[in-house]
Design a protein around this motif. Structure first.
Motif, mmCIF file in Angstrom:
data_model
loop_
_atom_site.group_PDB
_atom_site.id
_atom_site.type_symbol
_atom_site.label_atom_id
_atom_site.label_comp_id
_atom_site.label_asym_id
_atom_site.label_seq_id
_atom_site.Cartn_x
_atom_site.Cartn_y
_atom_site.Cartn_z
ATOM 1 N N ASN A 6 4.728 -0.826 -2.762
ATOM 2 C CA ASN A 6 5.707 -0.845 -1.662
ATOM 3 C C ASN A 6 7.093 -1.191 -2.193
ATOM 4 O O ASN A 6 8.099 -0.620 -1.767
ATOM 5 C CB ASN A 6 5.335 -1.901 -0.610
ATOM 6 C CG ASN A 6 3.992 -1.649 0.041
ATOM 7 O OD1 ASN A 6 3.453 -0.564 -0.058
ATOM 8 N ND2 ASN A 6 3.448 -2.655 0.703
ATOM 9 N N LEU A 47 -0.164 6.932 0.011
ATOM 10 C CA LEU A 47 1.116 7.045 -0.689
ATOM 11 C C LEU A 47 1.152 8.279 -1.594
ATOM 12 O O LEU A 47 2.221 8.850 -1.824
ATOM 13 C CB LEU A 47 1.424 5.773 -1.478
ATOM 14 C CG LEU A 47 1.763 4.551 -0.621
ATOM 15 C CD1 LEU A 47 2.207 3.390 -1.504
ATOM 16 C CD2 LEU A 47 2.838 4.873 0.406
ATOM 17 N N ARG A 75 -5.485 5.576 -8.692
ATOM 18 C CA ARG A 75 -5.702 4.537 -7.680
ATOM 19 C C ARG A 75 -7.044 3.849 -7.908
ATOM 20 O O ARG A 75 -8.086 4.490 -7.922
ATOM 21 C CB ARG A 75 -5.646 5.157 -6.287
ATOM 22 C CG ARG A 75 -5.663 4.148 -5.162
ATOM 23 C CD ARG A 75 -7.013 4.095 -4.508
ATOM 24 N NE ARG A 75 -6.986 3.331 -3.264
ATOM 25 C CZ ARG A 75 -8.051 3.186 -2.482
ATOM 26 N NH1 ARG A 75 -9.179 3.763 -2.778
ATOM 27 N NH2 ARG A 75 -7.974 2.470 -1.388
ATOM 28 N N GLN A 90 -4.018 -2.372 2.627
ATOM 29 C CA GLN A 90 -3.440 -1.049 2.866
ATOM 30 C C GLN A 90 -4.096 -0.064 1.916
ATOM 31 O O GLN A 90 -4.460 -0.407 0.798
ATOM 32 C CB GLN A 90 -1.918 -1.069 2.688
ATOM 33 C CG GLN A 90 -1.442 -1.377 1.271
ATOM 34 C CD GLN A 90 0.071 -1.434 1.160
ATOM 35 O OE1 GLN A 90 0.745 -2.061 1.967
ATOM 36 N NE2 GLN A 90 0.621 -0.764 0.141
ATOM 37 N N ASP A 135 -5.546 -1.356 -5.459
ATOM 38 C CA ASP A 135 -5.613 -1.819 -4.066
ATOM 39 C C ASP A 135 -6.602 -2.980 -3.935
ATOM 40 O O ASP A 135 -7.465 -3.156 -4.784
ATOM 41 C CB ASP A 135 -6.069 -0.675 -3.151
ATOM 42 C CG ASP A 135 -5.021 0.443 -3.040
ATOM 43 O OD1 ASP A 135 -4.050 0.416 -3.809
ATOM 44 O OD2 ASP A 135 -5.203 1.321 -2.178
ATOM 45 N N SER A 188 -2.044 2.154 -9.106
ATOM 46 C CA SER A 188 -2.019 1.275 -7.943
ATOM 47 C C SER A 188 -3.397 0.658 -7.797
ATOM 48 O O SER A 188 -4.386 1.356 -7.600
ATOM 49 C CB SER A 188 -1.684 2.074 -6.680
ATOM 50 O OG SER A 188 -1.967 1.296 -5.524
ATOM 51 N N HIS A 234 -1.358 -2.993 -4.835
ATOM 52 C CA HIS A 234 -0.991 -2.095 -3.731
ATOM 53 C C HIS A 234 0.367 -2.444 -3.131
ATOM 54 O O HIS A 234 1.216 -1.569 -2.959
ATOM 55 C CB HIS A 234 -2.078 -2.087 -2.649
ATOM 56 C CG HIS A 234 -2.385 -3.415 -2.023
ATOM 57 N ND1 HIS A 234 -2.715 -4.521 -2.765
ATOM 58 C CD2 HIS A 234 -2.415 -3.819 -0.735
ATOM 59 C CE1 HIS A 234 -2.927 -5.530 -1.939
ATOM 60 N NE2 HIS A 234 -2.748 -5.144 -0.709
ATOM 61 N N ASN A 276 -3.621 2.798 -0.331
ATOM 62 C CA ASN A 276 -2.516 3.462 -1.018
ATOM 63 C C ASN A 276 -2.794 4.927 -1.334
ATOM 64 O O ASN A 276 -1.932 5.618 -1.884
ATOM 65 C CB ASN A 276 -2.135 2.708 -2.290
ATOM 66 C CG ASN A 276 -1.138 1.606 -2.003
ATOM 67 O OD1 ASN A 276 -0.916 1.262 -0.835
ATOM 68 N ND2 ASN A 276 -0.536 1.051 -3.033
#
Lengths: 205, 591
Positions: B81, B121, B159, B116, B105, B103, B77, B118
């Motif tokens: 960024n 996002l 994700r 966080q 997480d 991603s 995750h 994601n």
């Protein structure tokens, strides 16, 4: 496999003890026996001597990889304190097998860590079938202390209700030929111990 | 091929990408995403790399997509960024070959500095998102993601979470469909975004509308009708927990969670009395349901979500039982018996131990970074003042220097590992030189990416497939950016390490001390013979100084410390600090 048969197993210990290997072998034995299986674990910090735990669930159909607290049939811990840490996950009158090995945790706040005493007595009072085994010593006598995890796996093999044929197939398939003989001996040792003990009948639950 | 394969979510993603004909894959190691790239590297017909960092991985994969290839980037995750700048522009330009971003997480922060969600996002970047709920879906969804990416001309976010990535379940394999990359087409109006971006902006919105239509009939957005009293809207691992706890409830299981299928959700909610939105971390689904004000057949919007289930940490069947069924649950026995936590620790013989022993002794202010060496913040070292995220420590140290140079300037260091330094430590070091700082940087070079399990990086001279490549020379690198004072020390040599750090701190210019020794856990080090040490009882004065090296092979619970013969690797750090020469090699070595 019978239609309604299901088991929730929990494996605990300290990073580096071989917790994840025995969990993998148990999961694959269940798969070999025809069940739906889920196995989950935590990586990362596990390599640095932290707590390690792995859930293995098998049934005709498994949803959550995490067994809810209070529904674990058998907890196998390669280290005593780690067994205590997860003991509340065991169902009433469920089985907990503890390796006698004690690893004192590192300090977190600068104060000396007090290792809890009489863990097994506490667990017996909680109504759990509690078995203490000095697997590290047994494995050392067989040739390598590292096989302690497989001795312990042998002790629960029958209680899982999985056929011996599945266990044997999985051990042979997944262990390196160089260490297979030692580990088969270690597994047999565990089976023997279990036959002497009182928890034989648990798989009928 | 066997129909029964037992794969982790990460292994299944790798398999699915291969079946989908992925050509190029890249990532940077980070729990829980690491095994995706590791497993893709097992397929010889895929070009796979560990990149310098996540942004580079993203840009390489996106470049490959423009060149017509199917490509996949896999990061954790917080890794996304690092690549966020690139992520945000690609929806404007779209793709050529299918481009999938994974991603992974980490709810519960099992191996991460923060938590966080994601999923935001995907919404932020306005790209579609798929959320698998087991390994089979990991494999299937990655294939769908490639098709979706090409069909809608957009990157697709897949994700996962730790519990998806690191749970094994049964997966059926399919035959791969591997085709060559499409031909390259020069198309500046599509790909030179700063000039043509305004024209592309409308496409982004128009595409979202088409994606929402798609989501309404997408086969993996599935209604499971059971009893109509409770209807659960859920996705990902939360679906499995919901089924565990509410086996009789109707469920809308969303495989695609952005953009959300409004018509489908409204239809489902119109078929049940009460709506439970069961999701891990933030109220991502719930917020949209509330904005749409979805109603039951009686015209009432009766939604239970984050008003009951917490938005922090990992979700579990236990938490659902406690919060939605008000069960009392089984809680830890820690109220009745002491159960001390077991923090992770540096391994016996870890080279970082030597460096941290010296840093503690010198009482420096130290900013840390991400890696095994973050554990230097714990006792007995207590050697780090800060640690935030990849590459932050050097800039942080320089910031402290700017404010406190007169009082702290000569005892301020930044500590950073070799992999992290290459990931994002070079730019801040240049900043220190450029802006005339004096901060000392300790580069903890253990010649691997330690914490994630020994992945190759540009300083090691090996690629992901262990093929020889150029190994960065750190001394030359820091010389070239303007560091004049560079010293290499062996952290097992405590005197040398101490002298070098003292010397660097005394300078009126920035300096780098490279603490160099290979991680004891890498295979070549483990294969070396180990000669364990022991404490000679008659010589021990019970001063406990040896415990300051923080070695887990040393048991200090008895007055005379005991060394575990099995665990000691014979690094001799404890023997070096013992003032009474009471620690010696075991004479009849067994190993």
């Amino acid at each position: 496999m019978t239609n309604n048969q299901k088991k929730n197993l929990l494996f605990a210990g300290v990073g580096g003890q071989g917790v994840l290997l025995v969990a993998e072998l148990a999961a694959r034995a269940a798969l070999h026996a025809g069940f739906d299986v889920k196995k989950t674990e935590l990586h990362g910090a596990a390599q640095r001597g932290g707590s390690v735990v792995s859930h293995v669930r098998f049934a005709p159909k498994v949803y959550s990889p995490l067994t809810p607290a209070g529904e674990v049939d058998i907890l196998l811990s390669l280290e005593k304190l780690e067994g205590l840490r997860w003991a509340h996950f065991i169902r009433p009158a469920g089985l907990i097998i503890l390796n006698e090995e004690e690893r004192i945790p590192a300090q977190l706040d600068g104060n000396p860590v007090e290792y809890p005493k009489q863990i097994n007595v506490f667990l017996v009072e909680k109504g759990l079938q509690t078995v203490l085994i000095n697997a590290t010593e047994l494995a050392t006598s067989l040739g390598n202390y590292r096989a302690a995890n497989i001795v312990l796996l042998g002790t629960i093999a029958e209680a899982t209700g999985l056929p011996m044929e599945s266990w044997m197939a999985v051990l042979k398939e997944n262990l390196h030929p160089k260490i297979l003989e030692l580990n088969l001996k270690a597994f047999e040792k565990g089976l023997e111990l279990a036959q002497k003990e009182v928890w034989r009948g648990i798989s009928s639950h | 091929m066997s129909t029964k394969n037992f794969l982790s979510g990460n292994e299944a993603i790798a398999r699915g990408a291969w079946e989908a004909g992925v050509h190029v894959a890249a990532g940077y190691p980070g729990t829980p995403s690491t095994e995706i790239i590791e497993n893709l590297a097992l397929y010889d017909d895929v070009d796979v790399e560990w990149s310098t960092n996540e942004k580079v991985a993203f840009d390489v994969c996106y470049g490959a997509s423009i060149a017509g290839a199917r490509t996949l980037v896999a990061v954790k995750h917080v890794g996304l960024n690092v690549a966020l700048d690139s992520l945000m522009v690609t929806p404007f330009s779209g793709v050529h070959g299918g481009f999938v971003i994974v991603s992974a997480d980490d709810p519960g922060m099992h191996s991460s500095q923060n938590e966080q969600d994601n999923r935001f996002l995907a919404k932020f970047a306005k790209i579609p998102m798929l959320e698998p709920s087991n390994s089979q879906e990991c494999k299937d969804f990655v294939k769908i993601a490639f098709d979706m990416s090409e069909r809608f001309d957009v990157p697709v976010l897949l994700r996962t979470t730790t519990r998806i990535s690191h749970t094994k379940s049964v997966v059926a394999f399919d035959e791969p469909k591997r085709e060559p990359p499409k031909p390259y087409k020069k198309d500046p109006e599509k790909y030179v975004v700063p000039i043509y971006g305004k024209r592309r902006r409308m496409n982004v919105e128009e595409r979202l509308k088409r994606l929402e239509e798609f989501a309404n009939t997408f086969v993996h957005n599935r209604m499971e009708w059971r009893e109509r009293g409770i209807g659960i809207v859920t996705s990902g691992i939360s679906y499995q927990y919901a089924m565990e706890v509410f086996p009789d409830a109707s469920v809308l299981k969303l495989g695609m969670t952005f953009p959300l299928p409004r018509k489908l959700i409204e239809y489902f909610c119109d078929g049940v009395d009460r709506i439970y939105v069961i999701e891990e971390l933030e109220p991502f689904l719930e917020e949209q349901l509330r904005i749409w004000n979805v109603k039951n057949p009686y015209g009432i919007s009766d939604i239970t979500g984050k008003n009951a289930v917490p938005n922090m940490f990992e979700l579990s069947p236990d938490i659902l039982r406690r919060t939605l069924l008000h069960g009392d649950g089984h809680t830890s026995f820690e109220k009745e018996i002491s159960i001390p936590p077991r923090p992770p620790i540096l391994c016996p013989g870890c080279p970082h131990s030597g460096a941290y022993y010296v840093l503690r002794k010198l009482k420096v202010i130290a900013t840390g970074d991400i890696g095994c060496y973050t554990l230097g913040a714990l006792p007995p070292f207590n050697a780090l003042d800060t640690t935030f995220c990849m590459g932050a420590g050097i800039g942080n140290a320089f910031g402290i220097e700017k404010v406190k140079r007169s009082v702290l300037g000569k005892r301020l260091v930044a500590v950073i590992g070799d992999a992290t330094f290459l990931h994002s430590g070079i730019a801040p070091l240049i900043d220190i030189v450029f802006n005339k700082g004096i901060t000392t940087v300790i580069l903890m070079d253990n010649s691997t990416t330690g914490m994630t399990g020994h992945q190759q990086h540009p300083g090691m001279g090996k690629t992901i497939r262990d093929i020889d490549t150029y190994a960065i020379n750190y001394e030359e690198l820091v010389h070239a950016i303007g560091i004049r004072h560079v010293k290499v020390v062996d952290p097992y040599n405590l005197e040398e390490t101490e002298a070098a750090i003292k010397e660097a701190l005394a300078l009126e210019e920035p300096a780098v001390v490279i603490s160099r020794r290979a991680c004891v856990m890498i295979e070549s080090e483990r294969a070396k013979p180990h000669h364990p040490y022991e404490v000679i009882d008659e010589l021990c004065e019970e001063c406990d100084l040896c415990l300051k090296i923080g070695c887990p092979a040393l048991d200090g619970s008895t007055p005379i410390p005991h060394i575990s013969r099995e665990r000691c690797i014979g690094c001799d750090l404890c023997a070096r600090i013992c003032r009474f020469e009471a620690i010696k090699p075991i004479s009849n070595t067994l190993n």
